[in-house]
Write a protein that holds these residues in place. Structure first.
Motif, PDB file in Angstrom:
ATOM      1  N   ASN A   1      48.230  -1.034 -27.103  1.00  0.00           N
ATOM      2  CA  ASN A   1      48.203  -1.662 -25.771  1.00  0.00           C
ATOM      3  C   ASN A   1      47.884  -0.648 -24.672  1.00  0.00           C
ATOM      4  N   GLU A   2      47.451  -1.199 -23.538  1.00  0.00           N
ATOM      5  CA  GLU A   2      47.281  -0.368 -22.344  1.00  0.00           C
ATOM      6  C   GLU A   2      48.619   0.295 -22.020  1.00  0.00           C
ATOM      7  N   ARG A   3      48.557   1.448 -21.362  1.00  0.00           N
ATOM      8  CA  ARG A   3      49.835   2.070 -20.995  1.00  0.00           C
ATOM      9  C   ARG A   3      50.558   1.146 -19.995  1.00  0.00           C
ATOM     10  N   MET A   4      51.855   1.173 -20.097  1.00  0.00           N
ATOM     11  CA  MET A   4      52.641   0.289 -19.239  1.00  0.00           C
ATOM     12  C   MET A   4      52.630   0.886 -17.835  1.00  0.00           C
ATOM     13  N   TYR A   5      52.137   0.117 -16.889  1.00  0.00           N
ATOM     14  CA  TYR A   5      51.920   0.651 -15.545  1.00  0.00           C
ATOM     15  C   TYR A   5      53.135   0.495 -14.632  1.00  0.00           C
ATOM     16  N   GLY A   6      54.263   0.079 -15.199  1.00  0.00           N
ATOM     17  CA  GLY A   6      55.506   0.029 -14.422  1.00  0.00           C
ATOM     18  C   GLY A   6      55.378  -0.864 -13.206  1.00  0.00           C
TER      19      GLY A   6
ATOM     20  N   ASN B   1      47.386  -4.304  -6.023  1.00  0.00           N
ATOM     21  CA  ASN B   1      45.982  -3.988  -5.807  1.00  0.00           C
ATOM     22  C   ASN B   1      45.812  -2.461  -5.731  1.00  0.00           C
ATOM     23  N   LYS B   2      44.810  -1.931  -6.443  1.00  0.00           N
ATOM     24  CA  LYS B   2      44.656  -0.474  -6.520  1.00  0.00           C
ATOM     25  C   LYS B   2      44.312   0.127  -5.162  1.00  0.00           C
ATOM     26  N   GLN B   3      43.450  -0.533  -4.430  1.00  0.00           N
ATOM     27  CA  GLN B   3      43.063   0.001  -3.122  1.00  0.00           C
ATOM     28  C   GLN B   3      44.254  -0.036  -2.150  1.00  0.00           C
TER      29      GLN B   3
ATOM     30  N   GLY C   1      41.653   1.319 -21.551  1.00  0.00           N
ATOM     31  CA  GLY C   1      41.282   2.584 -20.908  1.00  0.00           C
ATOM     32  C   GLY C   1      42.194   3.731 -21.312  1.00  0.00           C
ATOM     33  N   ASN C   2      43.497   3.529 -21.167  1.00  0.00           N
ATOM     34  CA  ASN C   2      44.391   4.674 -21.374  1.00  0.00           C
ATOM     35  C   ASN C   2      44.827   4.860 -22.823  1.00  0.00           C
ATOM     36  N   SER C   3      44.983   3.771 -23.571  1.00  0.00           N
ATOM     37  CA  SER C   3      45.320   3.998 -24.990  1.00  0.00           C
ATOM     38  C   SER C   3      44.140   4.686 -25.679  1.00  0.00           C
TER      39      SER C   3
ATOM     40  N   ASN D   1      40.642  -5.862  -9.043  1.00  0.00           N
ATOM     41  CA  ASN D   1      41.116  -4.499  -8.776  1.00  0.00           C
ATOM     42  C   ASN D   1      42.648  -4.402  -8.768  1.00  0.00           C
ATOM     43  N   LEU D   2      43.273  -5.105  -9.707  1.00  0.00           N
ATOM     44  CA  LEU D   2      44.734  -5.051  -9.823  1.00  0.00           C
ATOM     45  C   LEU D   2      45.145  -4.148 -10.986  1.00  0.00           C
ATOM     46  N   PHE D   3      46.227  -3.419 -10.804  1.00  0.00           N
ATOM     47  CA  PHE D   3      46.811  -2.685 -11.940  1.00  0.00           C
ATOM     48  C   PHE D   3      47.267  -3.709 -12.969  1.00  0.00           C
ATOM     49  N   THR D   4      46.863  -3.496 -14.198  1.00  0.00           N
ATOM     50  CA  THR D   4      47.116  -4.506 -15.227  1.00  0.00           C
ATOM     51  C   THR D   4      48.147  -4.043 -16.252  1.00  0.00           C
ATOM     52  N   GLY D   5      47.923  -2.857 -16.815  1.00  0.00           N
ATOM     53  CA  GLY D   5      48.865  -2.331 -17.802  1.00  0.00           C
ATOM     54  C   GLY D   5      49.089  -3.290 -18.938  1.00  0.00           C
ATOM     55  N   CYS D   6      50.358  -3.637 -19.172  1.00  0.00           N
ATOM     56  CA  CYS D   6      50.679  -4.508 -20.307  1.00  0.00           C
ATOM     57  C   CYS D   6      50.690  -5.992 -19.951  1.00  0.00           C
TER      58      CYS D   6
ATOM     59  N   TRP E   1      49.181   9.178 -10.445  1.00  0.00           N
ATOM     60  CA  TRP E   1      49.767   8.149 -11.310  1.00  0.00           C
ATOM     61  C   TRP E   1      48.755   7.649 -12.342  1.00  0.00           C
ATOM     62  N   ARG E   2      47.514   7.531 -11.895  1.00  0.00           N
ATOM     63  CA  ARG E   2      46.507   6.947 -12.783  1.00  0.00           C
ATOM     64  C   ARG E   2      45.958   7.943 -13.793  1.00  0.00           C
ATOM     65  N   ARG E   3      45.854   9.198 -13.394  1.00  0.00           N
ATOM     66  CA  ARG E   3      45.099  10.105 -14.262  1.00  0.00           C
ATOM     67  C   ARG E   3      45.838  11.354 -14.721  1.00  0.00           C
ATOM     68  N   SER E   4      46.979  11.674 -14.155  1.00  0.00           N
ATOM     69  CA  SER E   4      47.634  12.888 -14.650  1.00  0.00           C
ATOM     70  C   SER E   4      48.122  12.628 -16.071  1.00  0.00           C
TER      71      SER E   4
ATOM     72  N   ILE F   1      36.064   0.679 -28.622  1.00  0.00           N
ATOM     73  CA  ILE F   1      35.569  -0.103 -27.477  1.00  0.00           C
ATOM     74  C   ILE F   1      36.721  -0.387 -26.527  1.00  0.00           C
ATOM     75  N   ARG F   2      36.520   0.000 -25.280  1.00  0.00           N
ATOM     76  CA  ARG F   2      37.440  -0.490 -24.257  1.00  0.00           C
ATOM     77  C   ARG F   2      37.052  -1.947 -23.980  1.00  0.00           C
ATOM     78  N   HIS F   3      38.055  -2.788 -23.803  1.00  0.00           N
ATOM     79  CA  HIS F   3      37.771  -4.207 -23.550  1.00  0.00           C
ATOM     80  C   HIS F   3      36.803  -4.385 -22.376  1.00  0.00           C
TER      81      HIS F   3
HETATM   82  O1  LIG Z   1      45.721  -1.298 -16.556  1.00  0.00           O
HETATM   83  C1  LIG Z   1      44.802  -1.221 -15.743  1.00  0.00           C
HETATM   84  O2  LIG Z   1      44.929  -1.502 -14.549  1.00  0.00           O
HETATM   85  C2  LIG Z   1      43.451  -0.784 -16.220  1.00  0.00           C
HETATM   86  O3  LIG Z   1      43.173  -1.339 -17.428  1.00  0.00           O
HETATM   87  C3  LIG Z   1      43.346   0.708 -16.332  1.00  0.00           C
HETATM   88  O4  LIG Z   1      43.597   1.150 -15.104  1.00  0.00           O
HETATM   89  P1  LIG Z   1      43.398   2.659 -14.645  1.00  0.00           P
HETATM   90  O5  LIG Z   1      41.938   2.913 -14.589  1.00  0.00           O
HETATM   91  O6  LIG Z   1      44.039   2.659 -13.298  1.00  0.00           O
HETATM   92  O7  LIG Z   1      44.141   3.518 -15.598  1.00  0.00           O
END
Ligand SMILES: O=C(O)[C@H](O)COP(=O)(O)O
Length: 330
Positions: free
Chosen positions: A187-192, A198-200, A259-261, A94-99, A214-217, A83-85
């Motif tokens: 954990n979620e991947r570290m988004y640096g 904000n993603k947008q 999502g990413n883990s 819509n903020l990048f969250t990561g760790c 950055w998000r999907r490669s 389950i993804r949270h």
């Molecule tokens: O860390 C985040 O921002 C989300 O949980 C996953 O974001 P992503 O869809 O941009 O990978």
């Protein structure tokens, strides 16, 4: 472009009688399942072949050899729920969250409860979550809905004292508990340096393509963050070292993570290529079910179809578990 895992592709058995669906399920079971990309650009499952029966161990009633619950017993099949949270307060914004460790939003709480209803008849013997509160909340809220009514108990082995102070001294109580292991590796991947942005606005500033990369490669990290490949190195290693042995011993496992883990773990389970994983998207709060059998992971989809029988029909093992629950908790 965001795409969804098409859970319904394998959740379309409509009969309300999961037992009567067993013939169908036996045909689906253990055949070669292939992932393909459909015209709608989402993963669909194709199944072929049919074969042997599952030997059934009743996870509700069979005597347990473990301290904590149902099934360290011999079984040639185990359920794996991912389950993804649910939506977090930063997903909402819509903020990048990561760790960054933010809690669920109200919608995320509802999603976790709904997810729990969908898996309320699927056996869960052990739970793994990330070290982040949004995954832990999701696991706990989901388990409030489980019909077996066992109590998830978070294990604390961070120090000898924590271990000693959290001991349980009743075997009966242990049997009514589900051990919950928290692991930073999930954990979620570290988004640096994207964390908190904000993603947008980031897409407006750096361009849609760059942000999508950055998000999907698979192997391009965001600035000073982890690529999916780097995330996979720790998440998949943890899965193989700590979770697979549980499944091998017949334990039914739930993993609440990110999502990413989870994308990296699904990449491993479904043997996706680094190209295929690009279009794999996971929605918040949607449980996905795999059956681990004879050393292989067989995707059974997500209990999101119009009827829950779509999921329970797939194996005799799950159908019998549910039948026992019906008998016990009518
Ligand atoms: O860390 C985040 O921002 C989300 O949980 C996953 O974001 P992503 O869809 O941009 O990978």
């Amino acid at each position: 472009m965001a795409t969804e895992v098409c859970h319904h592709a394998i959740g379309t058995l409509q009969s309300h009688s999961y037992l009567s669906n067993l013939n169908h399920s036996q045909n689906l079971r253990s055949g070669s399942l292939r992932l393909a990309t459909s015209q709608r650009n989402c993963f669909v499952i194709r199944s072929s072949a049919s074969h042997s029966q599952t030997s059934v161990v009743d996870p509700v009633l069979a005597p347990s050899r473990s301290n904590t619950g149902d099934s360290s017993k011999k079984s040639n099949e185990a359920a794996l729920i991912l389950i993804r949270h649910g939506e977090s307060l930063w997903n909402e914004k819509n903020l990048f969250t990561g760790c960054v460790d933010v809690p669920l939003s109200k919608k995320g709480i509802d999603e976790a409860i709904e997810a729990g209803k969908k898996i309320s008849n699927i056996p869960v013997d052990v739970i793994f979550t990330s070290a982040l509160i949004r995954a832990q909340m999701t696991a706990m809220l989901a388990m409030t809905q489980h019909r077996r009514k066992k109590v998830p108990v978070v294990l604390h082995d961070e120090s000898e004292q924590a271990k000693a102070w959290s001991q349980v001294f009743s075997e009966d109580t242990k049997k009514q508990s589900i051990p919950v292991t928290t692991a930073w590796q999930l954990n979620e991947r570290m988004y640096g340096e994207l964390q908190g942005l904000n993603k947008q606005e980031t897409a407006d500033r750096y361009g849609k393509e760059q942000v999508h990369e950055w998000r999907r490669s698979y192997d391009i990290p965001p600035p000073n963050g982890e690529s999916l490949e780097m995330c996979a190195e720790r998440a998949v290693a943890y899965f193989r070292d700590r979770i697979e042995p549980k499944l091998l011993s017949g334990k039914n496992v739930m993993i609440a993570a990110h999502g990413n883990s989870l994308r990296s773990i699904i990449m491993y389970l479904d043997k996706l290529t680094s190209q295929e994983v690009i279009s794999l998207e996971l929605s918040t709060g949607i449980p996905m079910l795999y059956i681990f059998k004879e050393g292989r992971f067989i995707r059974r989809g997500s209990p999101t179809g119009p009827t829950e029988s779509g999921v329970y029909a797939y194996t005799k093992h799950l159908a019998l578990y549910r039948q026992k629950l019906d008998e016990m908790f009518q």
